[in-house]
Design a protein around this motif. Structure first.
Motif, PDB file in Angstrom:
ATOM      1  N   SER A 135       0.851  -1.174   0.000  1.00  0.00           N
ATOM      2  CA  SER A 135       0.000   0.000   0.000  1.00  0.00           C
ATOM      3  C   SER A 135       0.895   1.235   0.000  1.00  0.00           C
ATOM      4  CB  SER A 135      -0.874  -0.023   1.239  1.00  0.00           C
ATOM      5  OG  SER A 135      -0.052  -0.071   2.368  1.00  0.00           O
ATOM      6  N   ILE A 143      -5.382  -2.480   9.597  1.00  0.00           N
ATOM      7  CA  ILE A 143      -5.571  -1.952  10.947  1.00  0.00           C
ATOM      8  C   ILE A 143      -7.060  -1.829  11.246  1.00  0.00           C
ATOM      9  CG2 ILE A 143      -5.105   0.027  12.471  1.00  0.00           C
ATOM     10  CD1 ILE A 143      -2.543  -1.305  11.600  1.00  0.00           C
ATOM     11  N   THR A 172     -15.233   3.980  -2.114  1.00  0.00           N
ATOM     12  CA  THR A 172     -13.847   4.315  -2.450  1.00  0.00           C
ATOM     13  C   THR A 172     -13.013   4.513  -1.174  1.00  0.00           C
ATOM     14  OG1 THR A 172     -12.455   5.806  -3.675  1.00  0.00           O
ATOM     15  CG2 THR A 172     -14.349   6.817  -2.644  1.00  0.00           C
ATOM     16  N   GLY A 173     -11.789   4.014  -1.225  1.00  0.00           N
ATOM     17  CA  GLY A 173     -10.863   4.225  -0.110  1.00  0.00           C
ATOM     18  C   GLY A 173     -11.102   3.384   1.126  1.00  0.00           C
ATOM     19  N   LYS A 176     -10.227  -1.950  -0.299  1.00  0.00           N
ATOM     20  CA  LYS A 176     -10.532  -3.151  -1.088  1.00  0.00           C
ATOM     21  C   LYS A 176      -9.255  -3.803  -1.634  1.00  0.00           C
ATOM     22  CE  LYS A 176     -13.445  -0.867  -3.775  1.00  0.00           C
ATOM     23  NZ  LYS A 176     -13.445   0.423  -3.066  1.00  0.00           N
ATOM     24  N   LEU A 178      -6.216  -3.472  -0.474  1.00  0.00           N
ATOM     25  CA  LEU A 178      -5.415  -3.981   0.643  1.00  0.00           C
ATOM     26  C   LEU A 178      -5.937  -5.353   1.081  1.00  0.00           C
ATOM     27  CD1 LEU A 178      -3.054  -2.758   2.189  1.00  0.00           C
ATOM     28  CD2 LEU A 178      -4.661  -1.991   3.922  1.00  0.00           C
ATOM     29  N   ARG A 360      -8.455   6.381   2.769  1.00  0.00           N
ATOM     30  CA  ARG A 360      -7.492   7.125   1.956  1.00  0.00           C
ATOM     31  C   ARG A 360      -7.515   8.611   2.334  1.00  0.00           C
ATOM     32  NH1 ARG A 360      -9.026   5.895  -2.780  1.00  0.00           N
ATOM     33  NH2 ARG A 360      -7.586   4.197  -3.155  1.00  0.00           N
ATOM     34  N   GLN A 363      -5.818   9.033   5.651  1.00  0.00           N
ATOM     35  CA  GLN A 363      -4.366   8.878   5.457  1.00  0.00           C
ATOM     36  C   GLN A 363      -3.754  10.160   4.885  1.00  0.00           C
ATOM     37  OE1 GLN A 363      -3.591   5.529   2.945  1.00  0.00           O
ATOM     38  NE2 GLN A 363      -1.392   5.749   3.044  1.00  0.00           N
TER      39      GLN A 363
HETATM   40  N1  LIG Z   1      -7.603  -1.334   7.407  1.00  0.00           N
HETATM   41  C1  LIG Z   1      -6.613  -0.582   6.937  1.00  0.00           C
HETATM   42  N2  LIG Z   1      -5.483  -0.430   7.647  1.00  0.00           N
HETATM   43  C2  LIG Z   1      -4.484   0.356   7.196  1.00  0.00           C
HETATM   44  N3  LIG Z   1      -4.506   1.017   6.033  1.00  0.00           N
HETATM   45  C3  LIG Z   1      -5.610   0.899   5.279  1.00  0.00           C
HETATM   46  C4  LIG Z   1      -6.709   0.091   5.684  1.00  0.00           C
HETATM   47  N4  LIG Z   1      -7.649   0.157   4.715  1.00  0.00           N
HETATM   48  C5  LIG Z   1      -7.161   0.967   3.750  1.00  0.00           C
HETATM   49  N5  LIG Z   1      -5.946   1.407   4.084  1.00  0.00           N
HETATM   50  C6  LIG Z   1      -5.112   2.342   3.280  1.00  0.00           C
HETATM   51  O1  LIG Z   1      -5.995   3.264   2.660  1.00  0.00           O
HETATM   52  C7  LIG Z   1      -5.634   3.486   1.299  1.00  0.00           C
HETATM   53  C8  LIG Z   1      -6.778   3.119   0.382  1.00  0.00           C
HETATM   54  O2  LIG Z   1      -6.955   1.708   0.387  1.00  0.00           O
HETATM   55  P1  LIG Z   1      -7.251   0.889  -0.955  1.00  0.00           P
HETATM   56  O3  LIG Z   1      -6.492   1.432  -2.094  1.00  0.00           O
HETATM   57  O4  LIG Z   1      -7.108  -0.565  -0.632  1.00  0.00           O
HETATM   58  O5  LIG Z   1      -8.807   1.289  -1.090  1.00  0.00           O
HETATM   59  P2  LIG Z   1      -9.865   0.914  -2.224  1.00  0.00           P
HETATM   60  O6  LIG Z   1     -11.100   0.473  -1.514  1.00  0.00           O
HETATM   61  O7  LIG Z   1      -9.253  -0.042  -3.184  1.00  0.00           O
HETATM   62  O8  LIG Z   1     -10.130   2.332  -2.893  1.00  0.00           O
HETATM   63  P3  LIG Z   1     -10.696   2.683  -4.390  1.00  0.00           P
HETATM   64  O9  LIG Z   1     -12.115   2.204  -4.446  1.00  0.00           O
HETATM   65  O10 LIG Z   1     -10.624   4.170  -4.440  1.00  0.00           O
HETATM   66  O11 LIG Z   1      -9.800   1.999  -5.363  1.00  0.00           O
HETATM   67  C9  LIG Z   1      -4.387   2.659   1.050  1.00  0.00           C
HETATM   68  O12 LIG Z   1      -3.239   3.458   1.182  1.00  0.00           O
HETATM   69  C10 LIG Z   1      -4.436   1.606   2.128  1.00  0.00           C
HETATM   70  O13 LIG Z   1      -3.153   1.174   2.491  1.00  0.00           O
END
Ligand SMILES: Nc1ncnc2c1ncn2[C@@H]1O[C@H](COP(=O)(O)OP(=O)(O)OP(=O)(O)O)[C@@H](O)[C@H]1O
Ligand SMILES: [Mg+2]
Length: 456
Positions: A135, A143, A172-173, A176, A178, A360, A363
């Protein structure tokens, strides 16, 4: 040893094994720490997880497989190389099935062990072809300890060792990608690639060629034969991200691969069989897309074998402090370890905000403030914090029950909201916020004075 150097932890109650493995790893230029008991290791792991773990199976207290379970439950996905003096086949099979990278029996073959450690670190930190595997904050750790998130972790642990197709749904964010990585990392396919396809980012006319490859000369510009993502993922996992945006022509081709695990390259007539696990994700409501005939129902049912719904951050508020601590720690090391805490008022604001961009967004907020804050404690000006969801101008034009619209109040609400968001986005830099808003710095300052404290 610098923080970015991969470190290997060795857990073994036999001091001679600890010393010889430590010496071997150090000689390869890698960081190493050794532990005589699983408890000591787990304590250390909470503050600094390693890039690879060499773990004895027979240990005092918890055995190696128990340690593997504890790590999985806490969402720590660390490649594990088991070692045992007992050549215990059933245990090694269980270990491998539940995601161990390798299994060695003592006396250890030093060369082979080193190769396995290097491979495990490489797979943990990134694929050789440069595909993003970690990530963006440099960690694959999931987490969260809220009941909603614990349910997700449980589903991840249950489905990971199987070959079932997983459909990850969530705004979003929400994490998924991860979660998809966590499932792959805990599967027996761990040492094989996880290949990601962003179905929304590829030109619709090229999706079939991207997924299935093409034969030379199959279309103008196809100068060479090309392997598709399914073939590249052989033995591993394909992650079909943004699956809800897949064009309808490709939906039918995908259906066939999911049903038969077989496909042809574009322009080819030979069927290719593959052994690939499918994980798909989308932030779209696929049920609604099926109802609107935007998404094939037969494909939906093929994908919807094991759905995992990721809750939005506003439904997991107990996780917010944990995530803040996690991101602060990650950014503090980048900015010289200055930031350590956040004041109560700021924490409360972050806890009650609705987080439309989910983790996201959180973060990004922490990263900006961690860089900009010049004290050890982060404190945010309440009047500038975007407490409301971004709303359209039209949404503010609601009528009062008597049918009147207070235009001035609405304009002020829009202005305050936009200024607050702009200031947050630029981390409080007034000149940059003024530039973004198309205002002079003077008029921005005037408005900031007017809207602090909040008037509506
Ligand atoms: N449970 C978690 N613990 C730590 N970091 C997390 C957690 N969930 C998400 N993140 C962090 O948040 C950010 C977004 O996560 P990710 O890209 O997996 O989301 P997504 O659901 O795929 O978003 P999108 O739909 O926009 O593609 C990443 O940097 C990820 O490392
Ligand atoms: Mg994503």
């Amino acid at each position: 040893m610098s923080d970015s150097c991969p470190s290997v932890y060795v857990v073994d109650d036999d001091v001679s094994v600890r010393e010889s493995v430590e010496c071997l790893i150090r000689s390869a230029g890698l960081g190493v720490e050794t532990f005589a008991s699983p408890q000591e290791f787990l304590n250390r792991c909470r503050s600094k997880p390693p890039s690879c773990l060499v773990l004895d199976v027979k240990l005092p207290g918890l055995n190696g497989l128990d340690v593997q379970q504890v790590l999985a439950k806490t969402g720590l996905y660390i490649p594990i190389i088991f070692v045992t003096g007992h050549g215990d086949i059933p245990t090694s099979v269980r270990a491998i099935k539940s995601g161990a990278a390798e299994f060695f029996t003592k006396p250890l073959d030093a060369e082979a062990l080193l190769v396995a450690i290097r491979q495990a670190i490489e797979h943990h930190s990134g694929l050789p072809n440069g595909q993003k595997k970690r990530s963006s904050n440099g960690s694959n750790q999931l987490i969260g300890s809220s009941p909603a998130f614990k349910a997700v972790l449980k589903q991840v642990a249950m489905v990971a060792p199987t070959d079932s197709t997983v459909l990850i749904l969530g705004e979003t964010g929400t994490g998924k990608e991860l979660v998809a990585r966590a499932i792959h990392a805990r599967s027996h396919r761990f040492s094989r690639p996880m290949v990601t396809v962003n179905c929304a980012a590829i030109q619709p006319s090229l999706i079939a060629s991207e997924l299935f490859g093409h034969e030379r000369g199959s279309f103008t510009g196809a100068l060479h034969q090309r392997l598709g993502r399914f073939e590249l993922a052989e033995g591993g996992t394909i992650f079909l991200d943004e699956i809800g945006d897949l064009p309808s022509d490709t939906q039918i081709a995908l259906l066939r691969v999911l049903q038969e695990r077989e496909f042809e390259r574009v322009g080819g007539n030979q069927s290719i069989r593959i052994d690939v696990r499918v994980i798909a994700a989308t932030n779209r409501d696929l049920n609604a897309a099926v109802a609107a005939a935007d998404f094939r129902s037969d494909l939906f049912y093929r994908l919807n074998v094991f759905p995992i719904h990721l809750p939005p951050l506003r439904e997991r508020s107990p996780d917010i402090p944990l995530l803040i601590e996690h991101f602060l720690r990650a950014h503090a090391s980048k900015v010289g370890g200055r930031i350590r805490s956040m004041d109560e008022k700021t924490l409360e604001m972050l806890r009650t905000y609705s987080w439309p961009g989910n983790i996201r967004e959180l973060q990004n907020v922490i990263e900006r403030w961690a860089i900009l804050s010049d004290s050890e404690e982060i404190s945010i000006d309440e009047s500038l914090f975007p407490r409301e969801e971004p709303r359209t101008v039209a949404a503010y034009g609601e009528q009062a029950p008597d049918g009147t619209i207070d235009l001035r109040a609405h304009i002020e609400a829009v202005e305050r909201n936009l200024i607050g968001r702009a200031m947050t986005e630029v981390g409080g830099n007034q000149s940059e916020a003024a530039r973004r808003l198309g205002l002079s710095r003077g008029s921005l300052l005037e408005r900031l004075k007017k809207y602090r404290p909040r008037t509506a």
